[in-house]
Motif scaffolding. Structure first.
Motif, PDB file in Angstrom:
ATOM      1  N   ARG A   1       0.862  -1.196   0.000  1.00  0.00           N
ATOM      2  CA  ARG A   1       0.000   0.000   0.000  1.00  0.00           C
ATOM      3  C   ARG A   1       0.897   1.245   0.000  1.00  0.00           C
ATOM      4  O   ARG A   1       1.927   1.270   0.694  1.00  0.00           O
ATOM      5  CB  ARG A   1      -0.892  -0.038   1.246  1.00  0.00           C
ATOM      6  CG  ARG A   1      -1.970   1.033   1.278  1.00  0.00           C
ATOM      7  CD  ARG A   1      -2.917   0.720   2.415  1.00  0.00           C
ATOM      8  NE  ARG A   1      -3.801   1.812   2.728  1.00  0.00           N
ATOM      9  CZ  ARG A   1      -4.988   2.017   2.165  1.00  0.00           C
ATOM     10  NH1 ARG A   1      -5.432   1.181   1.247  1.00  0.00           N
ATOM     11  NH2 ARG A   1      -5.747   3.029   2.513  1.00  0.00           N
TER      12      ARG A   1
ATOM     13  N   GLY B   1     -10.295   7.235   2.305  1.00  0.00           N
ATOM     14  CA  GLY B   1     -10.955   5.992   1.896  1.00  0.00           C
ATOM     15  C   GLY B   1     -11.546   6.056   0.498  1.00  0.00           C
ATOM     16  O   GLY B   1     -12.168   5.098   0.035  1.00  0.00           O
TER      17      GLY B   1
ATOM     18  N   HIS C   1      -7.412   3.631  -3.010  1.00  0.00           N
ATOM     19  CA  HIS C   1      -6.415   2.749  -2.405  1.00  0.00           C
ATOM     20  C   HIS C   1      -5.320   2.549  -3.443  1.00  0.00           C
ATOM     21  O   HIS C   1      -5.578   2.006  -4.521  1.00  0.00           O
ATOM     22  CB  HIS C   1      -7.031   1.395  -2.046  1.00  0.00           C
ATOM     23  CG  HIS C   1      -8.223   1.492  -1.145  1.00  0.00           C
ATOM     24  ND1 HIS C   1      -8.120   1.815   0.196  1.00  0.00           N
ATOM     25  CD2 HIS C   1      -9.541   1.325  -1.393  1.00  0.00           C
ATOM     26  CE1 HIS C   1      -9.337   1.828   0.730  1.00  0.00           C
ATOM     27  NE2 HIS C   1     -10.208   1.535  -0.206  1.00  0.00           N
TER      28      HIS C   1
ATOM     29  N   TYR D   1     -10.921  -4.119   1.733  1.00  0.00           N
ATOM     30  CA  TYR D   1     -11.645  -2.854   1.576  1.00  0.00           C
ATOM     31  C   TYR D   1     -13.159  -3.044   1.503  1.00  0.00           C
ATOM     32  O   TYR D   1     -13.899  -2.056   1.411  1.00  0.00           O
ATOM     33  CB  TYR D   1     -11.148  -2.110   0.332  1.00  0.00           C
ATOM     34  CG  TYR D   1      -9.633  -1.964   0.264  1.00  0.00           C
ATOM     35  CD1 TYR D   1      -8.894  -1.642   1.401  1.00  0.00           C
ATOM     36  CD2 TYR D   1      -8.942  -2.171  -0.923  1.00  0.00           C
ATOM     37  CE1 TYR D   1      -7.511  -1.518   1.356  1.00  0.00           C
ATOM     38  CE2 TYR D   1      -7.560  -2.043  -0.978  1.00  0.00           C
ATOM     39  CZ  TYR D   1      -6.852  -1.725   0.166  1.00  0.00           C
ATOM     40  OH  TYR D   1      -5.481  -1.612   0.103  1.00  0.00           O
TER      41      TYR D   1
END
Ligand SMILES: CC(C)(COP(=O)(O)OP(=O)(O)OC[C@H]1O[C@@H](n2cnc3c(N)ncnc32)[C@H](O)[C@@H]1OP(=O)(O)O)[C@@H](O)C(=O)NCCC(=O)NCCS
Length: 160
Positions: A6, A55, A58, A113
């Motif tokens: 990430r 959010g 990603h 997610y």
């Protein structure tokens, strides 16, 4: 062994190197990012991380021994759906890395997610990308114009 990570602040130098090294290669298939992208890379990196915090997206990098070999992004997250984009370094092309990365991001999208569906589009001229989407389980659902070029919009359901 390349690993999907990430996006973090520490990735900035390696990501810039990846984009610089492959700029001409990427521009043959997708719109060039423009000189400003490279001149203002640090500010943009910070903005991406701030956006990721919300959010709404990603971002992931495929990293091999500190070097970035690819990026796999989920953007426009809303109502359990996100749009997928990706690019893989020229020197790592044709080894199945995009296909493997897309499959892994699909798993993350569902398991980490909580997404239920991904969309992704590629131009008709981008045979490699269309092959990646097909092999990763995406289904073409309609025509789309991508910066003026005809393309196909795809969907992959993530349930199950
Ligand atoms: C498209 C891209 C992500 C593919 O990455 P990759 O790691 O080489 O992809 P993979 O190795 O997983 O699979 C590519 C498949 O497409 C095939 N392919 C590649 N170019 C092709 C072409 N011009 N015609 C037909 N098939 C092609 C490959 O042969 C391979 O299939 P195979 O394994 O059965 O031989 C990479 O080339 C890239 O980043 N391009 C520039 C940016 C871009 O186009 N991003 C996608 C935007 S929608």
């Amino acid at each position: 062994m390349p690993e999907l990570q990430r996006l973090t602040p520490d990735h900035a130098p390696a990501l810039l190197e990846f984009e610089r090294e492959n700029r001409a290669y990427f521009a043959r298939s997708v719109p060039d990012r423009g000189d400003d992208y490279f001149a203002q890379f640090d500010a943009r990196h910070a903005a991406l991380l701030a956006e990721q915090e919300t959010g709404h997206c990603h971002f992931h990098l495929l990293v091999d021994d500190g070097e970035v070999l690819g990026r796999f992004n989920l953007v426009d997250v809303a109502d359990g759906v996100a749009d997928l984009g990706y690019r893989v370094a020229e020197r790592a092309a044709g080894r199945g890395l995009a296909t493997a990365g897309v499959r892994q991001v699909c798993d993350l999208a569902r398991d980490a997610y909580g997404l239920v569906r991904l969309t992704a589009s590629a131009t008709l001229a981008n045979a490699g990308s269309l092959a990646v989407l097909r092999r990763a389980g995406f289904t073409p659902v309609g025509e789309v114009l991508l910066d003026g070029h005809p393309g196909l919009r795809h969907v992959r359901e993530l349930a199950g």
